[in-house]
Every structure is written in structure tokens, then in C-alpha cells.
Design a protein around this motif. Structure first.
Motif, mmCIF file in Angstrom:
data_model
loop_
_atom_site.group_PDB
_atom_site.id
_atom_site.type_symbol
_atom_site.label_atom_id
_atom_site.label_comp_id
_atom_site.label_asym_id
_atom_site.label_seq_id
_atom_site.Cartn_x
_atom_site.Cartn_y
_atom_site.Cartn_z
ATOM 1 N N SER A 292 52.063 101.997 -79.065
ATOM 2 C CA SER A 292 50.432 101.863 -79.149
ATOM 3 C C SER A 292 49.158 101.701 -79.579
ATOM 4 O O SER A 292 48.595 101.131 -80.244
ATOM 5 C CB SER A 292 49.846 102.852 -78.441
ATOM 6 O OG SER A 292 49.910 104.069 -78.793
ATOM 7 N N LYS A 293 49.323 102.011 -80.578
ATOM 8 C CA LYS A 293 48.589 102.061 -82.329
ATOM 9 C C LYS A 293 48.579 100.686 -82.424
ATOM 10 O O LYS A 293 47.525 100.071 -83.222
ATOM 11 C CB LYS A 293 48.873 103.664 -83.352
ATOM 12 C CG LYS A 293 47.791 102.886 -84.327
ATOM 13 C CD LYS A 293 48.342 104.638 -85.492
ATOM 14 C CE LYS A 293 47.186 104.815 -87.001
ATOM 15 N NZ LYS A 293 48.232 105.792 -88.071
ATOM 16 N N THR B 216 47.097 94.818 -72.262
ATOM 17 C CA THR B 216 45.825 93.979 -73.446
ATOM 18 C C THR B 216 46.296 94.006 -74.604
ATOM 19 O O THR B 216 45.975 92.852 -74.876
ATOM 20 C CB THR B 216 45.728 96.176 -74.331
ATOM 21 O OG1 THR B 216 45.261 97.207 -73.706
ATOM 22 C CG2 THR B 216 45.512 96.086 -75.767
ATOM 23 N N LEU C 34 48.975 98.944 -71.646
ATOM 24 C CA LEU C 34 49.010 98.767 -72.950
ATOM 25 C C LEU C 34 50.035 97.177 -72.700
ATOM 26 O O LEU C 34 48.764 96.460 -73.901
ATOM 27 C CB LEU C 34 50.139 99.696 -73.572
ATOM 28 C CG LEU C 34 49.738 99.556 -75.565
ATOM 29 C CD1 LEU C 34 48.574 99.796 -76.023
ATOM 30 C CD2 LEU C 34 50.562 100.857 -75.656
ATOM 31 N N LYS D 222 46.548 99.380 -80.277
ATOM 32 C CA LYS D 222 45.345 98.792 -79.897
ATOM 33 C C LYS D 222 44.398 98.162 -81.373
ATOM 34 O O LYS D 222 42.734 98.222 -81.422
ATOM 35 C CB LYS D 222 44.562 100.576 -79.824
ATOM 36 C CG LYS D 222 45.063 100.690 -78.463
ATOM 37 C CD LYS D 222 45.466 102.773 -78.304
ATOM 38 C CE LYS D 222 45.566 103.036 -76.759
ATOM 39 N NZ LYS D 222 46.062 104.317 -77.333
#
Length: 110
Positions: free
Chosen positions: A89-90, A7, A4, A93
């Protein structure tokens, strides 16, 4: 470092937002923040990614002691004059984290 965080680093790189990873903002403490936006002395902006918030497995951030530790870490950073943005994390993303970091970065640059 987690997938994560990788990302988010990729997203920051795509927008050319400079950062340092695993930044130790609080002297004499082992706390490290996932990201510090450069130049640190000017932005005073720290980023924390809270993994494991939506999954079945519990992370260190979702236990009572983990939440207590995160509160202490966040509060010490604020008392030291930092701004701290925290994301799930939401958020990473979906691009919400990147948009809010970009906004904070742009405001500092003005």
C-alpha cells in the motif's frame, strides 16, 4: 477489488497504461492477479498489490497460509513466462508502484 487497487487503476489511467483487472494467468487455477498490463501477450507483466501490510488488521496475504499461497501463485506465473511486480500500500500511495510499472511498460515498448 479494493480501494488500493482502485487507486492504482486511477494512476494507470492517468498515464494511459492499458490493463486488465483480475486476470487469470495460470490455466486450471483459480489464482487471479490484480492487474495484467496490456497487451498481455507482449508485456507478460502482472501486478499484485499486497494490502494490509502496514495496518493493524491482518490480511490474507500476511498469514502463513496466505504467504504460502502468494509464493505458489507468483512462482507459477514466473514458470509460465510472466514477469510479476508486487507492491505494498505504501508503494501505491507514494507513487513508487506507478513509476516502476511505467518503467517496465516503457522497456517492453522499445
Amino acid at each position: 477489488m479494493t480501494d488500493l487497487e482502485d487507486t492504482l487503476a486511477f494512476q494507470l489511467d492517468a498515464l494511459s497504461i492499458p490493463y486488465t483487472r483480475e486476470y487469470q494467468a495460470i490455466p486450471n487455477r483459480r489464482f487471479r492477479f490484480d492487474f495484467a498490463i496490456e497487451p498481455i501477450a507482449e508485456t507478460r507483466l502482472l501486478i499484485e498489490v499486497q494490502g494490509g501490510t502496514w495496518g493493524r488488521t491482518r490480511s490474507g496475504h500476511s498469514t502463513g497460509s496466505g504467504i504460502q499461497r502468494d509464493c505458489e501463485k507468483h512462482n507459477l506465473a514466473v514458470l509460465a513466462g510472466f514477469r510479476v511486480l508486487m507492491f505494498t500500500s505504501k508503494d501505491v500511495k507514494s507513487g513508487v508502484a506507478l513509476a516502476e510499472i511505467q518503467e517496465a511498460y516503457d522497456r517492453q515498448s522499445k
